[in-house]
Design an enzyme around this catalytic site. Sequence first.
Site, short mmCIF file in Angstrom:
data_model
loop_
_atom_site.label_atom_id
_atom_site.label_comp_id
_atom_site.label_asym_id
_atom_site.label_seq_id
_atom_site.Cartn_x
_atom_site.Cartn_y
_atom_site.Cartn_z
N CYS A 2 26.82 -10.42 7.26
CA CYS A 2 26.57 -8.99 7.27
C CYS A 2 26.09 -8.57 8.66
O CYS A 2 25.34 -9.29 9.32
CB CYS A 2 25.53 -8.53 6.26
SG CYS A 2 25.92 -8.93 4.57
N ARG A 27 30.72 -10.64 11.49
CA ARG A 27 29.65 -11.16 10.64
C ARG A 27 29.94 -10.97 9.14
O ARG A 27 29.22 -11.48 8.30
CB ARG A 27 28.33 -10.45 10.96
CG ARG A 27 27.89 -10.62 12.40
CD ARG A 27 26.58 -9.93 12.63
NE ARG A 27 25.55 -10.50 11.80
CZ ARG A 27 24.85 -11.59 12.10
NH1 ARG A 27 25.08 -12.21 13.24
NH2 ARG A 27 23.93 -12.04 11.28
N TRP A 75 29.25 -9.10 4.03
CA TRP A 75 29.83 -10.34 3.50
C TRP A 75 29.09 -10.58 2.20
O TRP A 75 27.91 -10.91 2.20
CB TRP A 75 29.60 -11.48 4.49
CG TRP A 75 30.29 -12.75 4.10
CD1 TRP A 75 31.57 -13.12 4.41
CD2 TRP A 75 29.73 -13.85 3.36
NE1 TRP A 75 31.84 -14.35 3.90
CE2 TRP A 75 30.74 -14.83 3.24
CE3 TRP A 75 28.50 -14.09 2.77
CZ2 TRP A 75 30.54 -16.03 2.58
CZ3 TRP A 75 28.30 -15.29 2.10
CH2 TRP A 75 29.32 -16.25 2.02
N ASN A 101 20.73 -7.55 5.68
CA ASN A 101 21.51 -8.77 5.91
C ASN A 101 20.65 -9.93 5.43
O ASN A 101 19.58 -10.16 5.99
CB ASN A 101 21.82 -8.89 7.41
CG ASN A 101 22.32 -10.27 7.80
OD1 ASN A 101 22.92 -10.96 7.00
ND2 ASN A 101 22.07 -10.66 9.04
N GLY A 102 21.10 -10.63 4.40
CA GLY A 102 20.31 -11.76 3.91
C GLY A 102 20.37 -11.83 2.39
O GLY A 102 21.24 -11.22 1.77
N GLU A 488 39.44 -30.98 13.19
CA GLU A 488 39.28 -29.63 13.72
C GLU A 488 40.62 -28.87 13.68
O GLU A 488 40.66 -27.69 13.33
CB GLU A 488 38.72 -29.71 15.15
CG GLU A 488 38.61 -28.40 15.91
CD GLU A 488 37.71 -27.35 15.25
OE1 GLU A 488 37.00 -27.67 14.28
OE2 GLU A 488 37.75 -26.20 15.71
N LYS A 492 41.26 -25.42 11.64
CA LYS A 492 41.78 -24.19 12.26
C LYS A 492 42.95 -23.64 11.47
O LYS A 492 43.05 -22.45 11.24
CB LYS A 492 42.27 -24.45 13.71
CG LYS A 492 41.25 -24.63 14.77
CD LYS A 492 40.42 -23.42 15.12
CE LYS A 492 39.23 -23.30 14.21
NZ LYS A 492 38.02 -23.97 14.54
N GLU A 495 41.78 -22.24 7.92
CA GLU A 495 40.92 -21.06 7.87
C GLU A 495 41.63 -19.78 8.29
O GLU A 495 41.26 -18.70 7.83
CB GLU A 495 39.60 -21.25 8.62
CG GLU A 495 39.67 -21.26 10.11
CD GLU A 495 38.30 -21.44 10.75
OE1 GLU A 495 37.32 -20.88 10.26
OE2 GLU A 495 38.24 -22.14 11.78
N HIS A 511 46.12 -45.55 3.13
CA HIS A 511 45.25 -45.74 1.98
C HIS A 511 45.30 -44.56 1.02
O HIS A 511 44.40 -44.38 0.21
CB HIS A 511 43.81 -45.99 2.45
CG HIS A 511 43.67 -47.22 3.29
ND1 HIS A 511 43.74 -48.49 2.76
CD2 HIS A 511 43.55 -47.37 4.63
CE1 HIS A 511 43.62 -49.38 3.74
NE2 HIS A 511 43.51 -48.71 4.89
N LYS A 610 31.48 -15.02 10.67
CA LYS A 610 31.24 -15.81 11.89
C LYS A 610 29.95 -16.59 11.80
O LYS A 610 29.89 -17.75 12.19
CB LYS A 610 31.21 -14.86 13.09
CG LYS A 610 31.07 -15.56 14.43
CD LYS A 610 32.34 -16.27 14.80
CE LYS A 610 32.23 -17.05 16.07
NZ LYS A 610 33.27 -18.10 16.15
O1 M6R Z 1 27.57 -20.96 14.42
P1 M6R Z 1 27.77 -22.36 13.96
O2 M6R Z 1 28.40 -23.23 15.00
O3 M6R Z 1 26.53 -22.99 13.41
O4 M6R Z 1 28.80 -22.24 12.76
C1 M6R Z 1 29.18 -23.35 12.01
C2 M6R Z 1 30.41 -23.06 11.18
O5 M6R Z 1 30.14 -22.01 10.29
C3 M6R Z 1 31.61 -22.69 12.04
O6 M6R Z 1 31.89 -23.67 12.97
C4 M6R Z 1 32.85 -22.46 11.14
O7 M6R Z 1 33.24 -23.66 10.56
C5 M6R Z 1 33.99 -21.84 11.96
N1 M6R Z 1 34.58 -20.77 11.23
C6 M6R Z 1 35.08 -22.79 12.25
O8 M6R Z 1 36.10 -22.22 12.99
#
Ligand code: M6R
Length: 615
Positions: A2, A27, A75, A101-102, A488, A492, A495, A511, A610
């Site tokens: 948020c 956010r 969010w 926010n929270g 990673e 990517k 997501e 395996h 984010k």
């Molecule tokens: O801000 P942070 O690095 O702590 O965030 C961690 C994850 O939420 C963040 O890396 C998330 O997995 C990303 N969307 C990946 O692209």
Amino acid sequence: MCGIVGYIGFREAYPIILKGLKRLEYRGYDSAGIALYDGENIKLSKTKGKVDDLERKIKSEISTKGSLGIGHTRWATHGVPNDINSHPHYSKSGDLVIIHNGIIENYESLKKELIQRGYSFTSDTDTEVLINLIEDIKKSENIKLGKAVQIALTQVVGAYAIAVFDKNKPNEIVVARLGSPLAIGVGDDEFFIASDASPFIEYTNNAIYLEDEEMAIVRRDKPIKIRKIKDDSLVNPYVQELQLNLEQIEKGGYDHFMLKEIHEQPHAIKDTYRGRLRVNEGIIKMAGVDDNIEKFLNAKRIIVVACGTSWHAGLVSEYIFENFARIPVEVEYASEFRYRNPIINENDVVIAISQSGETADTLAAIKLAKSRGAFVFGVCNVVGSTIARETDAGAYTHAGPEIGVASTKAFTTQITVLTLIALKLAKAKGTISNSDYHLTLGELELIPQKVETALGSDAHIKSIAHTYKDSKNCLYLGRGYNFPVALEGALKLKEISYIHAEGYPAAEMKHGPIALIDENMPIIVIATKKGHYDKIVSNIQEIKSRKGKIIGIVTEGDQTVKGLADHVIEVPDTLESLSPLLTTIPLQLLSYHIAVMLDKNVDQPRNLAKSVTVE
Ligand code: M6R
């Protein structure tokens, strides 16, 4: 999660809040709303959807006049994303309005008590409970808004950054924080409130960051007063000068922030090592490490805590620290670590990695590690973030704002910082030969230009993306340093394109995952020349025999994999330990192009945000 924005001053609040919400959409972006004071009344408009949807709706609903207002981009935590659950929320009388926010964890018991006292609720949110609790206290005790907010916050359990105003006292906004960020932009005769400084950067460079358990009354005509919520003591406001500029938070001609951020990596990596890496002198300067060198050198082990992409950077660092500095490393999901009573003590160094510096699970893991006596070192990107402040020492990545929800430059700059630390420790411990040390330093300095070369394959990667965009599944394989890169790459893709993807150590394929391979399965194999090259070539043969479609990420000039794979994407040659900084680039671009071709919202993928400030 948020984003919150507020304004009080002499300008029209609406355009400032609207633009601010667009900047904070990273956010959370499942609903949005704005409340303005028009001189007589509160005007409120909110909707499920993005800030653009709010912008389309708002003018047909309310007058956007007024120089005091608050806005929210959500969010969802409590209550599905719909118009009613969107913020701002009114109190029962309609006098007070809040953005939050929270999470208020004890909202159900508070709600029951309020219902017994005659309150009713229109939304499913915890926030509506909070604003009614504030109203109830304000009325029953006949006190001012600020005091009522303060008392209410002593009764809630959870996390919050809130902004509240009262239509009967429209010369102030009351703000408070615990666990969620809140910045106050200080202008001449005007104030801005926001989750980060991006909404007000063109108006002022001066900001106050509230600390946890602090609240402030923001009035146009008076200096800001900050208090500790619990003991009511006054805190001297510390006004920070911001280093942020407008260009950094705009797209700069790119279609998406993610693409801009991918292309910023040569620069970002240079900014990460600038002033730290001194190749000619053969030294690495990092104040946070230098000042605590004994802690690092005496550490029995390093425990890395992080989430998501930052966790993947932590996994790369396991190879780097163990190889160079010969310190045992354990890499933990912060969310697991914090709840499993880990064995940890003052002989451990904990490295917490976080782009945002606000991730709730990482923050909780830090607090746990500190309570057990460990020395905690932060690797964060956002300057002044909660994690940066909570850790005993740290090093910033200096990647600049990362706005695309999918992390790109955060990953490569985190690896850069961790490499610098590992090399520094290795040198101090004598676990690296002089020649390897100097070779690695020199090679690290060349990485930005090699990343630039890797970015040059963009058009070729786009054509590969076109071939595989309709795949339902994808496998990513890598070994050694490049196993975390495979994870990673898969993250990517899933997501932002919502294609199911898995990353595996290449040798693990036989395996289990090998059963998935058929002529429809694209398999991205990181097969650079160094390390386990022969082994990975054998893995590629195994895939080929099962008709899988092979996309090899190879070292420039490689012929062997070229002869076996359906496609190859070349990256420049480098040391194996630095290769993740290059092999990551084509995987980012591949995901990006596939998501664009599938018409997905690249910068704001569904269900994500984010910075994840809830557990
Ligand atoms: O801000 P942070 O690095 O702590 O965030 C961690 C994850 O939420 C963040 O890396 C998330 O997995 C990303 N969307 C990946 O692209």
